[in-house]
Design a protein around this motif. Structure first.
Motif, PDB file in Angstrom:
ATOM      1  N   PRO A  58       0.832  -1.209   0.000  1.00 39.71           N
ATOM      2  CA  PRO A  58       0.000   0.000   0.000  1.00 39.71           C
ATOM      3  C   PRO A  58       0.868   1.261   0.000  1.00 39.71           C
ATOM      4  CG  PRO A  58      -0.661  -1.503   1.760  1.00 39.71           C
ATOM      5  CD  PRO A  58       0.617  -2.026   1.199  1.00 39.71           C
ATOM      6  N   SER A  87       0.067  -2.283  -4.205  1.00 41.87           N
ATOM      7  CA  SER A  87      -1.177  -3.049  -4.133  1.00 41.87           C
ATOM      8  C   SER A  87      -2.387  -2.126  -4.169  1.00 41.87           C
ATOM      9  CB  SER A  87      -1.223  -3.886  -2.855  1.00 41.87           C
ATOM     10  OG  SER A  87      -1.164  -3.054  -1.705  1.00 41.87           O
ATOM     11  N   ARG A  88      -2.245  -0.923  -3.604  1.00 39.25           N
ATOM     12  CA  ARG A  88      -3.303   0.091  -3.621  1.00 39.25           C
ATOM     13  C   ARG A  88      -2.651   1.438  -3.322  1.00 39.25           C
ATOM     14  NH1 ARG A  88      -4.625  -3.634  -0.376  1.00 39.25           N
ATOM     15  NH2 ARG A  88      -4.171  -3.656   1.774  1.00 39.25           N
TER      16      ARG A  88
END
Length: 105
Positions: A58, A87-88
């Motif tokens: 993240p 991932s985000r």
């Protein structure tokens, strides 16, 4: 402003500081006001390597001082290469301009 996790190094680039914000969250602070281009995303990806990012992680990015991004940045940040690191992504925006830029991501 985002602060790095205590005891960690910050990778300082021309327009960005990249660091571990918390375990396992990366942080990016855009030094500005400025616009960023593809060379800046190359520096950011190199910083991820220097910080030891080995799996999608993240990211929290403070883009409040960002004034523009090139098409190459938008392509680069949505590429398979970016997926190797991220991932985000969450963005900190505080104006109509930075919210519009954030909507591209």
């Amino acid at each position: 402003m985002l602060q790095p996790r205590s005891g960690t190094e910050v990778v300082v680039n021309q327009r960005t500081d990249v660091f571990w914000l918390a375990e396992p969250v990366l942080g990016i602070h855009i030094k500005g006001p400025c616009s960023i281009g593809t060379e800046d995303t190359d520096e950011i990806f190199k910083a991820f390597d220097q910080l030891g990012v080995v799996a999608p992680t993240p990211l929290l990015a403070d883009i409040r001082t960002l004034r523009g991004v090139s098409l190459g940045v938008r392509v680069h940040m949505s590429s398979e290469g970016a997926g190797h690191y991220l991932s985000r992504v969450a963005l900190v925006a505080d104006s109509p301009l930075t919210r519009t830029i954030g909507n591209f991501f």
